[in-house]
Design an enzyme around this catalytic site. Structure first.
Site, PDB file in Angstrom:
ATOM      1  N   HIS A 190     -19.782 -17.481  -6.083  1.00 52.64           N
ATOM      2  CA  HIS A 190     -20.588 -16.576  -6.902  1.00 52.64           C
ATOM      3  C   HIS A 190     -22.004 -17.120  -7.066  1.00 52.64           C
ATOM      4  O   HIS A 190     -22.992 -16.395  -6.954  1.00 52.64           O
ATOM      5  CB  HIS A 190     -19.940 -16.371  -8.274  1.00 52.64           C
ATOM      6  CG  HIS A 190     -20.861 -15.698  -9.234  1.00 52.64           C
ATOM      7  ND1 HIS A 190     -21.069 -14.340  -9.209  1.00 52.64           N
ATOM      8  CD2 HIS A 190     -21.692 -16.189 -10.173  1.00 52.64           C
ATOM      9  CE1 HIS A 190     -21.971 -14.031 -10.112  1.00 52.64           C
ATOM     10  NE2 HIS A 190     -22.359 -15.132 -10.722  1.00 52.64           N
ATOM     11  N   GLU A 431     -10.514  -7.812   5.687  1.00 58.17           N
ATOM     12  CA  GLU A 431     -10.710  -9.204   5.263  1.00 58.17           C
ATOM     13  C   GLU A 431      -9.444 -10.020   5.466  1.00 58.17           C
ATOM     14  O   GLU A 431      -9.424 -11.211   5.204  1.00 58.17           O
ATOM     15  CB  GLU A 431     -11.223  -9.321   3.820  1.00 58.17           C
ATOM     16  CG  GLU A 431     -10.944  -8.170   2.936  1.00 58.17           C
ATOM     17  CD  GLU A 431     -11.595  -8.246   1.560  1.00 58.17           C
ATOM     18  OE1 GLU A 431     -12.487  -9.067   1.324  1.00 58.17           O
ATOM     19  OE2 GLU A 431     -11.173  -7.444   0.711  1.00 58.17           O
ATOM     20  N   ASP A 455     -13.791 -13.435   3.030  1.00 52.32           N
ATOM     21  CA  ASP A 455     -12.345 -13.652   2.974  1.00 52.32           C
ATOM     22  C   ASP A 455     -11.743 -13.747   4.369  1.00 52.32           C
ATOM     23  O   ASP A 455     -10.840 -14.547   4.601  1.00 52.32           O
ATOM     24  CB  ASP A 455     -11.676 -12.522   2.180  1.00 52.32           C
ATOM     25  CG  ASP A 455     -11.805 -12.763   0.685  1.00 52.32           C
ATOM     26  OD1 ASP A 455     -11.598 -13.914   0.257  1.00 52.32           O
ATOM     27  OD2 ASP A 455     -12.126 -11.819  -0.052  1.00 52.32           O
ATOM     28  N   CYS A 502     -19.861  -6.485   5.237  1.00 54.52           N
ATOM     29  CA  CYS A 502     -20.523  -6.720   3.950  1.00 54.52           C
ATOM     30  C   CYS A 502     -20.305  -8.147   3.468  1.00 54.52           C
ATOM     31  O   CYS A 502     -20.696  -8.503   2.370  1.00 54.52           O
ATOM     32  CB  CYS A 502     -20.049  -5.707   2.913  1.00 54.52           C
ATOM     33  SG  CYS A 502     -18.283  -5.744   2.654  1.00 54.52           S
TER      34      CYS A 502
END
Ligand code: PEP
Ligand code: MG
Length: 576
Positions: A190, A431, A455, A502
Site C-alpha cells: 500500500h 490474478e 497478485d 491494472c
C-alpha cells in the site's frame, strides 16, 4: 552510508529523517494516592491544551493546503475536545476512583464514543469515530507519546517507518514528505502504491530502520531503491541538482497529456489510471488518462466501522462516472482480505490470508454485500460509462454466481423503474494462475479481462508480495508470468474481447514495449506513471515491440528479459 531496499516510487528526495512509529498505548491501571489526584487532573488539562494546539495547527495547515471547507472538520474536533462534559467526567473519575489520568481519559472517551456509535442517525454515529480519534490524541498526549497519523508534521521530512497503513497515508502532506523509506513491503505494498500516486520518491523493504535517527540527513534514490544516510555535503549538493532535473523532466513529460497513446505505426492503446478515491480522478485527467481501469472500492469499506450503504456507494460511483465525463470507469467489487482488514466483518486471522477468505470469496458467502454493491454500480451506470469487474476469480462458477446476482439486481431496478445501463460491461481480474492458464473457458462469461499482476506474480511464483526477504524473487518479467499474460491476451482476442492490465507492472516503463508486443489493449496505472508510459508508446512501433516480445518469450530467466527490455529502451534513448 548506503541502505538498500527496493524501488517503490521513482525520483530523488532529500530531507531530514522523521522516524514514524506506531507505539501501542499502554495504560497504567494502578490506583493512585489521594495526594496525587490534583497532579493527575492537571495532566489531563495539560494534555488538553496540547491536543487543542495540535488540532489548531492541523486546521491551519489544512486550510492553507486544501481550503477552508476541508479544514472545518478540525474546528469541530477542537470543540469536541474542549467539551467540558468530557474533560470534567475524566477529572471526576480520577478523583472518585483514584485512577490514573490515562485510564480516566480512556474510559471516558470510550463511554462517550459508545453513546454516539449506538445512535440511529448515520451522521451522529460518525461523530463516535471523531470522538475516538480525538480521544486517542488526548490519551497519547497524556502519556507523552507522538500522536498517530502524519497530520502533525510541520516541516519537510524523509518519512521512515516500518510500514504505512492507509490511515497513516490519508493524513500525509505531499509537500512536506520529500521521501519515504519503509522496513517492510515491496513495490506493490500500500505504501508504495500511495507513494507513486503522490509522486513521492520511495524505497521499500530496507529490512531494519534502526540506523535511521530523527533529524539525520537522508537522500532517497527512488529509482535505484537506495537511501544515502548522512551523505557528505558534496553528495547533498549533487543530488539536490539531480532532484531538480528529475522534476523538470517529469514536468516536461506531463505536457504530453493531450497527445494520444498511439505507436509510431498507428496502433492505439487505452491508457487509463487506477484510483482509490474520487479525488484521484482529477490527477488522472490532468496527465491525460482517458479512463479508469481500476477503481479500488476497498477504501469505501475500510473508512468506516460499518458496511457502506447503497446510497453512499451509489453517490460515490455516480461522482466517479460524472467526473470522468463519459470516459470509462471500471469499478472493482470489494477486494477485502489478504492484507486489507475490515473491522465490521470481523474476519478471523488466517494462516495464509492471501490464499484465504478474500474478495469475491467473501462476497459470494455474503451475497448481500455484493447485491448492494452491484445495485449501486448499476444505478450509477446511468450517469456515465461504467464497467464492473470481480477480483480474485478462480473458477467459472464464481463468475456465473456473481453474474447471477448482477442480473437479479438488474431485474430489481427494472421493477423499480430505475434507469441503468443494461449493457454494463462485466470483466474479471486475472490474478490467479488457474484463470490465466484456462482463460479461454472464462471468455464467454465476460466482456474483458484485467490482469492483476500484483497478485498474479505472487501466486505464480509463490512469492509473498509483502515479504521483503524474498522480494528479489518477485519478478513480473519471469518467463512463466509472461506466458500467462500472453495466454490471457490471446484467449480474449480469439473472441474479439480485450485484455487490460491494472497491476503495477502496467505502469513500469521497463515492461511497456513487451506488453505492447504481447498485444495488451489497455494499460491502467498510477496517474504518475502515465506520462512516461505514453512517451514510450509514442516512441516505438508495434512491429518492433512484437519482435522484442517474441524474443522475450524464448528467454528462460527474468534477468535476461529485463536486460533485453532495458537495452531496447536505452537504444532508443528512453531510459529515464
Ligand atoms: C493486482 O493484484 O494486480 C491488483 C491490481 O489488485 P491489488 O493490488 O488491489 O490486489
Ligand atoms: Mg489483486
Amino acid at each position: 552510508m548506503i541502505v538498500r531496499g527496493i524501488s517503490g516510487a521513482r525520483g530523488i528526495g532529500l530531507g531530514k529523517v522523521y522516524v514514524y512509529t506506531h507505539e501501542d498505548v499502554v495504560i497504567p491501571k494502578d490506583k493512585i494516592e489521594e495526594s496525587a489526584v490534583a497532579d493527575e487532573q492537571a495532566q489531563i488539562m495539560a494534555a488538553l491544551d496540547k491536543t487543542v494546539a495540535q488540532l489548531e495547527a492541523i486546521r491551519d495547515k489544512t486550510a492553507q493546503t486544501m481550503g477552508k471547507k476541508e479544514s472545518a472538520i478540525f474546528d469541530a474536533h477542537i470543540l469536541i475536545a474542549q467539551d467540558p462534559a468530557l474533560i470534567d467526567e475524566a477529572k471526576n473519575l480520577v478523583a472518585s476512583e483514584q485512577c490514573t489520568a490515562a485510564e480516566a481519559v480512556s474510559r471516558t472517551v470510550e463511554q462517550f464514543a459508545a453513546v454516539f456509535s449506538a445512535m440511529d442517525d448515520e451522521y451522529m454515529r460518525a461523530r463516535g469515530a471523531d470522538i475516538k480519534d480525538i480521544g486517542d490524541r488526548l490519551l497519547r498526549n497524556v502519556l507523552g507519546m507522538t500522536p498517530l497519523g502524519l497530520s502533525h508534521l510541520t516541516e519537510e521530512v524523509i518519512l521512515v517507518a516500518n510500514d504505512l497503513t492507509p490511515s497513516d497515508t490519508a493524513s500525509l502532506d505531499k509537500r512536506l514528505v520529500k521521501g519515504i523509506v519503509t522496513a517492510c513491503g515491496g513495490p506493490t505494498s500500500h505504501a508504495a502504491i500511495m507513494a507513486r500516486t503522490l509522486e513521492i520518491p520511495a524505497v521499500m523493504g530496507v529490512g531494519y530502520i534502526d540506523s535511521f535517527t530523527d533529524g539525520a540527513r537522508a537522500i532517497v534514490k527512488g529509482s535505484e531503491g537506495e537511501v544515502l544516510l548522512d551523505p557528505t555535503e558534496t553528495e547533498w549538493q549533487e543530488y539536490a541538482v539531480k532532484a531538480d532535473n528529475y522534476q523538470r523532466q517529469v514536468q516536461e513529460l506531463k505536457n504530453t497529456a493531450k497527445l494520444e497513446a498511439v505507436t509510431k505505426d498507428g496502433h492505439a492503446v487505452l491508457l487509463y489510471g487506477n484510483m482509490g478515491k474520487v479525488r484521484d480522478i482529477e490527477r488522472i485527467k490532468q496527465v491525460g488518462g482517458t479512463g479508469v481501469g481500476l477503481f479500488r472500492t476497498e477504501f469505501l469499506y475500510m473508512e468506516n466501522d460499518e458496511l457502506p450503504s447503497l446510497d453512499k456507494q451509489f453517490a460515490t460511483y455516480k461522482q466517479a462516472a460524472e467526473a470522468m465525463e463519459g470516459q470509462p470507469v471500471v469499478i472493482r467489487t470489494m477486494d477485502i482480505g489478504g492484507d486489507k482488514e475490515l473491522k465490521c466483518l470481523n474476519l478471523p486471522k488466517e494462516m495464509n490470508p492471501f490464499l484465504g477468505y478474500r474478495a469475491i470469496r467473501i462476497c459470494l458467502r455474503h451475497p448481500d454485500i455484493l447485491r448492494t454493491q452491484l445495485k449501486a454500480v448499476l444505478k450509477a451506470s446511468a450517469y456515465g460509462k461504467l464497467s464492473v469487474m470481480y477480483p480474485m476469480i478462480s473458477s467459472v462458477e464464481e463468475v456465473k454466481a456473481a453474474n447471477a446476482i448482477l442480473n437479479e439486481m438488474k431485474e430489481e431496478l427494472r421493477q423499480e423503474g430505475t434507469p441503468f445501463d443494461d449493457q454494463l460491461p462485466v470483466g474479471i481480474m486475472v490474478e490467479i494462475p488457474a484463470v490465466a492458464i484456462s482463460a479461454e473457458y472464462f471468455v464467454p462469461y465476460v466482456d474483458f479481462f484485467s490482469i492483476g499482476t500484483n497478485d498474479l506474480c505472487q501466486y505464480t511464483l509463490a512469492v509473498d508480495r509483502m515479504n521483503e526477504r524474498i522480494s528479489h524473487l518477485y519478478q513480473p518479467l519471469h518467463p512463466s508470468v509472461l506466458h500467462l499474460i500472453k495466454n490471457t491476451i490471446d484467449a480474449s482476442h480469439k473472441y474479439n474481447k480485450i485484455t487490460g492490465m491494472c497491476g503495477e507492472m502496467a505502469g513500469d516503463p521497463v515492461t511497456t514495449m513487451i506488453l505492447l508486443g504481447l498485444g495488451l489493449d489497455e494499460f491502467s496505472m498510477n496517474a504518475a506513471s502515465i506520462p512516461m508510459v505514453k512517451h514510450i508508446i509514442r516512441s516505438v512501433t508495434l512491429q518492433e515491440c512484437q519482435k522484442i516480445a517474441s524474443l522475450a518469450l524464448f528467454m528462460d530467466t527474468a534477468e535476461s528479459v529485463l536486460n533485453l527490455a532495458k537495452t531496447e529502451l536505452e537504444k532508443r534513448g528512453l531510459n529515464l
